[in-house]
Design a protein around this motif. Structure first.
Motif: not given
Lengths: 232, 729
Positions: A118-123
């Motif tokens: 999720i963090d990667e996608v939000l980034e």
């Protein structure tokens, strides 16, 4: 993998009146393409998208995706199809108001074991620093980015965007279009964009033009331009 | 108004919610009406009863026969002699009582008054022994036709002995026969009944005829106990439905407000079209009106169906003739209250909405989703579905409160039943099983020396409290008595001091000095009470045997009672009365049998109410979260996953509602029972057995599961496409 619509008709009954939202349409799109569905209001654009996304069923005809005949699937199988293969982006984002940006993405990530981080996608959508904000604390553009992050986190094969820039200003719209293009390039996701803004079609590989529930033109866009160059 | 045509359609569209509301109204009005009518009918019946039966003021026995005519004329009183005899029937005893026509006139509950060769019995005994009107029974050689069922005023609560706490209709009954028939028996006893100013005449009778026994009507527990029970139990049974009535209408107010608020877009449309606020509000007042009227019609049907059987149940228990008329004024009160409260709910809900502009209302939301201080909770470490449930709960505090209140209402009703059962169990356990450590007790008609037997002896003496006139029994016990386990909390106490029972303490409300009058010789004395023991029945004082003998001037080792673990072989001439603990427990069981049926009825009723409440709340939750549910469907969530995400948060508020109802029920019952039961020598310890508590929650949990199951259909019906189309900013 390709997407095929073969003689698809969608009728809506209202008492004794029958409204033909789609009338015997057929087309084919290839894997990894960005397809624009354009046309005036009431031409059947959203109906087409809903049928392809498994939100609704065709009255007749066949819709083939990734070897699956959507018309033949049960309700449960159709849910599994949406769960595993499809991501949605809507004009009004449709975020769940009492969940943070992170949790709104997580609601989709939960569904697939192979979901992206999720963090990667939000980034990737440029919102990692706002992941704890609630939708009402974000601007329209930011909300649409969360909506896109939610759509792509489960790495769907098919991304369906219904008027993704319809509620956004010019600058934010272009940022969102760039993001969609980036996703197509990175993940090779097949993307359908429903829009009444014909200019957006110029960044797509294929353009399908509808009027009164019928296809009036299918065009392969050989002079595709980048989202940055799209003007309206 | 054309607008009103949509009322039927709106109700049909949301039929389950409206049917639920109508049923809640109907149940609460009918319960209120049934018990209020019952109380009204009982009050009327008791006042009629005293008047028509001309109940005695006292009963007495003299050494010489009275000159009744002379005394009646001289002292302006009524006196009547009445014969009695105990006869055996199968394994029970019937006390045959002579039919009187001046005082203590028997009242027929069913059938006809007796003629010669006929008998009328008390109905509980007849039912327990399967005797019907028209049957023939033979009593010690004489055959009688049963002409009907009767209530005898000085035996309304027909116990065999005056000290019996519970009537056992399987073992003992009373019946009337004519004077001619009763005189055929040997071993007759008789008493004189007197009505009028007894104080003046009593002295005269004692001086001229020597009174052997005198019992004022206030000392006749067969009448006093029944009278107090009759006066108080219907009142008691009004308080519980009244509590339920109040709780239900608060709940209905909350639920209807939420339902009307769901009409936000429709109200916005009407407002935008040019309807005035007044017209819109008038339209929405039709809903409470319809709910109240249909609810009251249903309530009337329920009441008509249930009034008679319920009255008969009470009549059977209390043994006086009572009408089973429905008092329709209570239905009218219920209808009025329903209209007022529900109209207020509808009015305030539409008023809140109409403060906003049509454009705001058309958006379907009055305000944007507000963030509360709880929204900032850090839930990072939790699993997604836990986070989702917590967020859902935080967002809908008002719906959580509604759910808590709904479960609280249903649980209250359920627990009142369980508490009644639990408390009676506790009463039996604490007072009988845990206190009485003997199997048999023999009361003797003369004193014997305690050292002349190898069993534990005791002394029993009868007094009355000088101030309250209450009869009090004083037991003189061995200091280390093994037959009675007197406890204070968990600690067992030695009989080295003077103790008072909890029930007597609650009645007199003091444990210092009690002024007593010895009923045997009218000697006055003062006792200093040291402490209270956990015994919840009887007006009893326990003290050391020698001390009691000393104050009543009897020999220090004398006893007039024996506790024993096995039947004793004593000269029957010595025995005044004998009791077996097993029989006492059995009579409790018989007396409490109806409580079990009441429990089942209350359980079913609270299950239905809880189901209605939870169903309405869940359907409101689904309605208010249509958009989120639709979105979850679009994303690919299965229905059971959505069901779990949206409705599982209900468990905690339900637990809370249930847990809150426990102390509430205890407090409520304590307050009403304290006033109602102290006159009948009982002080019920209010207890809810943990097993019953768990069982009660199992019922509530089943309601949640059933409701969740039903809700699946509603979730299934929510269309993904339609909702997405409706969604706008």
């Amino acid at each position: 993998m390709s997407i095929q619509f073969i003689g698809v008709t969608k009728e809506y009954k209202n008492g004794s009146n029958i409204f033909l939202a789609l009338n015997n349409i057929s087309f084919e799109a290839k894997e990894g393409e960005i397809v624009a569905i354009v046309g005036p209001s009431g031409s059947g654009k959203s109906t087409l998208l809903n049928l392809l996304g498994g939100l609704d069923r065709a009255t007749s005809g066949e819709i083939i995706f990734d070897g699956l005949n959507l018309s033949a699937l049960s309700d449960k199988e159709l849910t599994k199809y949406r769960r595993d293969k499809v991501g949605f982006v809507f004009q009004f984002y449709n975020l769940i108001p009492n969940l943070t940006a992170y949790e709104n993405v997580e609601v989709a990530a939960e569904l697939n074991k192979n979901s992206l981080k999720i963090d990667e996608v939000l980034e990737a959508v440029g919102l990692l620093d706002k992941k704890d904000k609630f939708p009402q604390e974000l601007s329209g553009g930011e909300q649409q980015r969360v909506s896109i992050a939610r759509a792509i986190v489960k790495s769907p094969k098919l991304l369906l965007c219904d008027e993704p820039t319809g509620a956004l200003d010019y600058k934010t719209s272009k940022e969102v279009l760039e993001l969609i293009d980036k996703i197509n390039q990175i993940y090779k996701t097949t993307i359908f964009i429903v829009t009444h803004n014909t200019s957006i079609a110029s960044m797509c590989h294929r353009i399908i033009r509808l009027r009164s529930g019928q296809i009036i033109e299918i065009k392969e866009n050989i002079n595709r331009i980048s989202p940055k160059e799209v003007e309206w | 108004m054309i607008l009103n045509k949509r009322i039927k359609r709106v109700i049909t569209l949301n039929k389950a919610q409206y049917i639920g509301l109508i049923f809640l109204v109907a149940l609460s009005i009918s319960l209120y009406t049934i018990f209020s009518s019952l109380a009204f009918n009982f009050n009327k019946a008791t006042s009629d009863y005293s008047r028509t039966t001309n109940i005695e003021d006292a009963k007495f026995l003299t050494l010489k026969d009275l000159d009744i005519n002379y005394i009646e004329n001289t002292f302006n009183v009524e006196i009547e002699k009445r014969h009695e005899v105990d006869v055996s029937y199968k394994s029970s005893t019937i006390r045959l009582i002579e039919l009187t026509n001046k005082i203590n006139i028997p009242l027929m509950i069913e059938g006809n008054l007796i003629k010669e060769g006929e008998i009328a019995l008390n109905p509980a005994y007849a039912k327990a022994n399967n005797i019907k009107i028209g049957d023939f029974i033979e009593l010690e050689g004489f055959k009688y036709k049963v002409s009907g069922f009767v209530s005898i005023p000085d035996y309304i609560y027909p116990t065999k002995s005056l000290s019996d706490l519970m009537a056992d209709p399987t073992k003992f009954g009373v019946a009337i026969i004519t004077s001619k028939d009763i005189l055929k028996y040997n071993n007759l006893t008789y008493f004189y009944s007197i009505k009028g100013d007894v104080e003046k005449v009593k002295k005269y009778i004692d001086e001229n005829y020597k009174i052997l026994m005198w019992q004022d009507i206030q000392d006749n527990l067969r009448y006093v106990l029944a009278k107090k029970k009759i006066e108080q139990l219907p009142q008691l049974s009004v308080k519980i439905p009244l509590l339920f009535f109040t709780l239900t209408f608060i709940l209905l107010f909350i639920l209807l407000r939420r339902i009307i608020k769901l009409e936000i877009k429709e109200i916005g449309t009407l407002y935008a079209l040019g309807y005035t606020k007044l017209e819109i509000q008038k339209h929405y007042l039709f809903y409470p009106l319809i709910i109240s009227i249909i609810g009251s019609i249903l309530a009337t049907l329920f009441t008509i169906t249930l009034q008679k059987p319920l009255t008969n149940y009470y009549v059977f228990y209390f043994n006086i003739p009572v009408q089973s008329d429905v008092k329709y004024k209570f239905i009218l009160y219920g209808l009025l209250e329903s209209i007022i409260i529900l109209s207020l709910a509808s009015y305030t809900a539409s008023q809140t909405l109409l403060k906003h502009s049509p454009t705001t209302l058309l958006r379907g939301k009055i305000s944007k989703d507000r963030l509360t201080f709880l929204s900032g909770l850090n839930l990072e470490k939790l699993k997604f579905n836990q986070k989702f449930k917590i967020r859902e709960s935080i967002r809908g505090i008002s719906k959580i409160l509604t759910l808590i209140f709904g479960i609280f209402t249903a649980s209250t009703l359920l627990l009142v039943g369980f508490a009644a059962k639990g408390s009676i169990d506790a009463l039996i356990n604490k007072t009988i099983k845990n206190t009485l450590n003997y199997k048999y007790v023999y009361y003797l008609n003369q004193n014997i020396n305690k050292n002349s037997i190898n069993q534990e002896g005791f002394k029993i003496a009868y007094f009355k409290d000088k101030n309250s006139n209450e009869n009090i029994i004083v037991y003189g016990l061995e200091e280390n008595t093994k037959s009675l386990k007197l406890k204070k909390g968990k600690e067992e106490v030695k009989v080295d001091k003077i103790y008072i029972t909890n029930s007597l303490y609650e009645k007199l409300n003091k444990k210092n000095n009690i002024e007593l009058i010895n009923l045997f010789n009218n000697q006055e004395l003062e006792l200093k009470i040291d402490d209270v023991v956990d015994v919840y029945t009887g007006n009893v004082i326990y003290m050391p045997l020698e001390d009691l003998n000393k104050i009543i001037n009897e020999e220090r080792n004398s006893i007039n009672g024996i506790f024993s673990q096995q039947p004793l072989n004593i000269d029957s001439k010595l025995i005044l009365k004998y009791e077996s603990i097993d029989e006492t427990l059995k009579s409790f069981d018989i007396a409490l049998e109806p409580v079990k049926y009441m429990l089942v009825a209350m359980g079913i009723l609270s299950f239905i109410i809880a189901l209605i409440v939870v169903y309405i709340v869940t359907s409101l939750i689904i309605e208010e979260n249509k958009y989120t549910i639709s979105m979850l469907k679009v994303l690919g969530y299965y229905e059971n996953e959505i069901n779990s995400l949206m409705l599982s948060f209900m468990l905690l508020p339900s637990v809370l509602g249930y847990v809150l109802s426990i102390p509430f029920v205890k407090g409520f019952l304590n307050s009403i029972l304290k006033t109602s039961l102290k006159d009948i020598n009982l002080a019920i310890p209010i207890e809810i057995n943990p097993i019953y508590s768990l069982f009660g929650f199992a019922i509530i949990y089943t309601v949640l599961l059933v409701s969740k199951y039903i809700s699946r259909k509603r979730i299934f019906k929510i269309s993904m496409v339609d909702i997405l189309k409706l969604q706008n900013e």
